[in-house]
Design a protein around this motif. Structure first.
Motif, PDB file in Angstrom:
ATOM      1  N   THR A 361       4.070  -3.673  -4.472  1.00  0.00           N
ATOM      2  CA  THR A 361       5.252  -4.413  -4.909  1.00  0.00           C
ATOM      3  C   THR A 361       6.083  -3.412  -4.880  1.00  0.00           C
ATOM      4  O   THR A 361       5.937  -2.083  -4.883  1.00  0.00           O
ATOM      5  N   ARG A 362       7.506  -3.691  -5.049  1.00  0.00           N
ATOM      6  CA  ARG A 362       8.573  -2.860  -5.536  1.00  0.00           C
ATOM      7  C   ARG A 362       8.257  -1.716  -6.772  1.00  0.00           C
ATOM      8  O   ARG A 362       8.681  -0.874  -6.588  1.00  0.00           O
ATOM      9  N   ASP A 363       7.545  -2.402  -7.655  1.00  0.00           N
ATOM     10  CA  ASP A 363       7.224  -1.807  -9.039  1.00  0.00           C
ATOM     11  C   ASP A 363       6.152  -1.120  -8.905  1.00  0.00           C
ATOM     12  O   ASP A 363       5.759  -0.150  -9.894  1.00  0.00           O
ATOM     13  N   GLY A 364       5.185  -1.407  -7.968  1.00  0.00           N
ATOM     14  CA  GLY A 364       3.957  -0.680  -8.114  1.00  0.00           C
ATOM     15  C   GLY A 364       2.781  -1.280  -7.593  1.00  0.00           C
ATOM     16  O   GLY A 364       2.827  -2.379  -6.826  1.00  0.00           O
ATOM     17  N   LEU A 365       1.460  -1.236  -8.062  1.00  0.00           N
ATOM     18  CA  LEU A 365       0.427  -1.878  -7.536  1.00  0.00           C
ATOM     19  C   LEU A 365       0.058  -3.050  -8.437  1.00  0.00           C
ATOM     20  O   LEU A 365       0.108  -2.932  -9.864  1.00  0.00           O
ATOM     21  N   ILE A 415       0.255  -1.507 -12.399  1.00  0.00           N
ATOM     22  CA  ILE A 415       0.309  -0.050 -12.568  1.00  0.00           C
ATOM     23  C   ILE A 415       1.639   0.431 -11.704  1.00  0.00           C
ATOM     24  O   ILE A 415       1.939   0.351 -10.420  1.00  0.00           O
ATOM     25  N   PRO A 416       2.731   0.884 -12.390  1.00  0.00           N
ATOM     26  CA  PRO A 416       3.664   1.279 -11.824  1.00  0.00           C
ATOM     27  C   PRO A 416       3.319   2.726 -11.030  1.00  0.00           C
ATOM     28  O   PRO A 416       2.624   3.637 -11.645  1.00  0.00           O
ATOM     29  N   CYS A 417       3.644   2.699  -9.655  1.00  0.00           N
ATOM     30  CA  CYS A 417       3.362   3.943  -8.927  1.00  0.00           C
ATOM     31  C   CYS A 417       4.338   4.076  -7.793  1.00  0.00           C
ATOM     32  O   CYS A 417       4.884   3.231  -7.467  1.00  0.00           O
ATOM     33  N   GLN A 418       4.246   5.275  -7.086  1.00  0.00           N
ATOM     34  CA  GLN A 418       4.975   5.360  -5.730  1.00  0.00           C
ATOM     35  C   GLN A 418       3.584   5.467  -4.833  1.00  0.00           C
ATOM     36  O   GLN A 418       2.635   6.083  -4.994  1.00  0.00           O
ATOM     37  N   HIS A 419       4.349   5.203  -3.509  1.00  0.00           N
ATOM     38  CA  HIS A 419       3.331   5.359  -2.427  1.00  0.00           C
ATOM     39  C   HIS A 419       3.185   6.697  -2.121  1.00  0.00           C
ATOM     40  O   HIS A 419       3.883   7.541  -2.057  1.00  0.00           O
TER      41      HIS A 419
END
Length: 425
Positions: A361-365, A415-419
């Motif tokens: 999602t925009r916020d993470g996984l 989980i907040p994360c970046q691709h």
């Protein structure tokens, strides 16, 4: 200063202020401030004079540097004394000092002298001792004079019969509300100054949060490195020895197969030992795969989840679509979450089917494991789900559980994360 309860009472409802406990709290705060400021002036002045006198002996600078530390206990006391002014239910400012990394006097001294908060507290101590104490004592003197103005003419009128003296008492009573407002305003201003100088600064708090975040990231990295070491040792050490043991027992079983019938009991025991060794080898392989399977390293979370679903004793529908690879810690945590969630489905839910849904999602996984079991699962202290929540918290993840009695149960991970980079299969 608008956040001070005393200031709000003075400005928003002056009449209620006069009939409340606020003027008395302000008076008590200023009275103790005057006395404490006078004591601080004596102590600080004495230390500075001693430092100057001892400068000829070469230790004066040490004494002067030590005087800077005197602001620390005074600041701690002033933060606590705000409750005397603002009420017992008011949150006092937290300490702006960071934790000392190592025990001992020298680490504490070096840490404190390097902090900007220590020098702010020393500056506050100087202002408090030299200026605020004088102002507070002057206000208390005026308040005392007002009390004398009210009480003394009454005594004169009683003793001498001069009723005209009561005019001064009336004047003092008329001025009393003004004095209460002045004391309240002065106390509110001093409380605002205490918070300005002695409360943690936003930048300092941010630095502490950043340091804690980095420390947690280092711990997570260390955990991942240790996990890989254990996995490698199991794969290259214990697993290979078990394979060799199974092969040796197989050869022994073949030898006893054509031996004397009297040795049949020994052959049976060897066959049983070979079966136990094969079972231990299978369990060890499952353990290695559960820690961090190779497919997760090579192909990512979607492929690893599909492999877990194949091994699961409950039919699992996998719907995981990710555009690319994720950070290693995020993938490992998500894999652990899904594995544990499916294990709970098999052991506790009584479900006949389960679904794993994962999306970026925009916020993470976001990952959700759903089953059609009996429901009733809950986060209990010391339970497996609480341990799972602690594990995902390492990467700032959070669990959301929905498990009404009768089902279905849905356990979600965010989980907040970046691709990261994309990989080809």
């Amino acid at each position: 200063m608008s956040s001070s309860p005393i200031w709000r009472a003075v400005t928003r409802n002056p009449v209620s202020f006069l009939t409340s406990a606020a003027p008395w709290r302000a008076l008590g705060y200023l009275a103790t401030s005057g006395l404490l400021g006078l004591l601080s002036l004596i102590v600080l002045g004495g230390v500075v004079v001693c430092g100057l006198l001892l400068s000829v002996a070469g230790i004066g600078l040490v004494v002067l540097a030590g005087s800077v530390l005197l602001g620390i206990p005074l600041a701690a006391l002033e933060r606590r004394r705000l409750r005397l002014l603002e009420g017992p239910h008011t949150d006092r400012p937290a300490s702006p000092h960071r934790a000392v990394a190592r025990p001992g006097l020298w680490p504490w001294l070096t840490t404190r002298l390097q902090e900007s908060a220590t020098w702010r507290e020393f500056g506050f101590a100087m202002v408090f001792a030299v200026l605020l104490s004088v102002v507070d004592l002057a206000l208390l003197t005026l308040a005392g004079s007002l009390v004398v103005l009210i009480v003394y003419p009454v005594e004169v009128a009683i003793v001498s019969g001069q009723l005209e003296a009561l005019l001064l008492t009336g004047l003092g009573i008329a001025v009393l509300p003004v004095a209460a407002y002045v004391l309240g305003t002065a106390a509110a201003a001093q409380g605002w100054f205490v918070r300005l100088m002695l409360a943690p600064k936003e930048g300092g708090q941010t630095d502490r949060v950043v340091e804690l975040t980095r420390s947690r990231a280092r711990m997570a990295d260390a955990f991942q490195a240790e996990r890989r070491r254990i996995e490698r040792d199991l794969h290259d050490g214990a697993q290979q020895r078990l394979v060799a043991l199974v092969m040796t027992l197989g050869l022994a079983e073949m030898e006893f197969g054509g031996a004397d019938p009297k040795a049949g009991r020994a052959g049976e025991l060897i066959s049983r030992a070979r079966g136990e060794a094969k079972q231990a080898l299978d369990e060890l392989r499952d353990l290695v795969r559960g820690i961090h399977p190779q497919v997760l390293t090579d192909h990512g979370i979607a492929a690893a989840v599909s492999e877990v679903a194949v091994r699961c004793r409950v039919p699992v529908d996998v719907d995981v679509e990710l555009a690319g690879r994720l950070p290693t810690q995020v993938e490992a945590t998500a894999y652990f979450f899904i594995s544990e969630a499916l294990t709970n489905v098999v052991k506790h839910s009584g479900a006949t089917s389960a679904t794993v849904h994962g999306r970026l999602t925009r916020d993470g996984l976001s990952v959700t494991v759903t089953d059609n079991g009996a429901g009733g699962a809950e986060l209990r202290a010391g339970g497996g789900l609480e341990g799972l929540a602690d594990r995902v918290a390492v990467v700032d993840g959070r669990l959301v559980l929905s498990s009404p009695s009768g089902g279905p149960t849905a356990l979600s991970l965010e989980i907040p994360c970046q691709h990261s980079h994309s990989v080809s299969s």
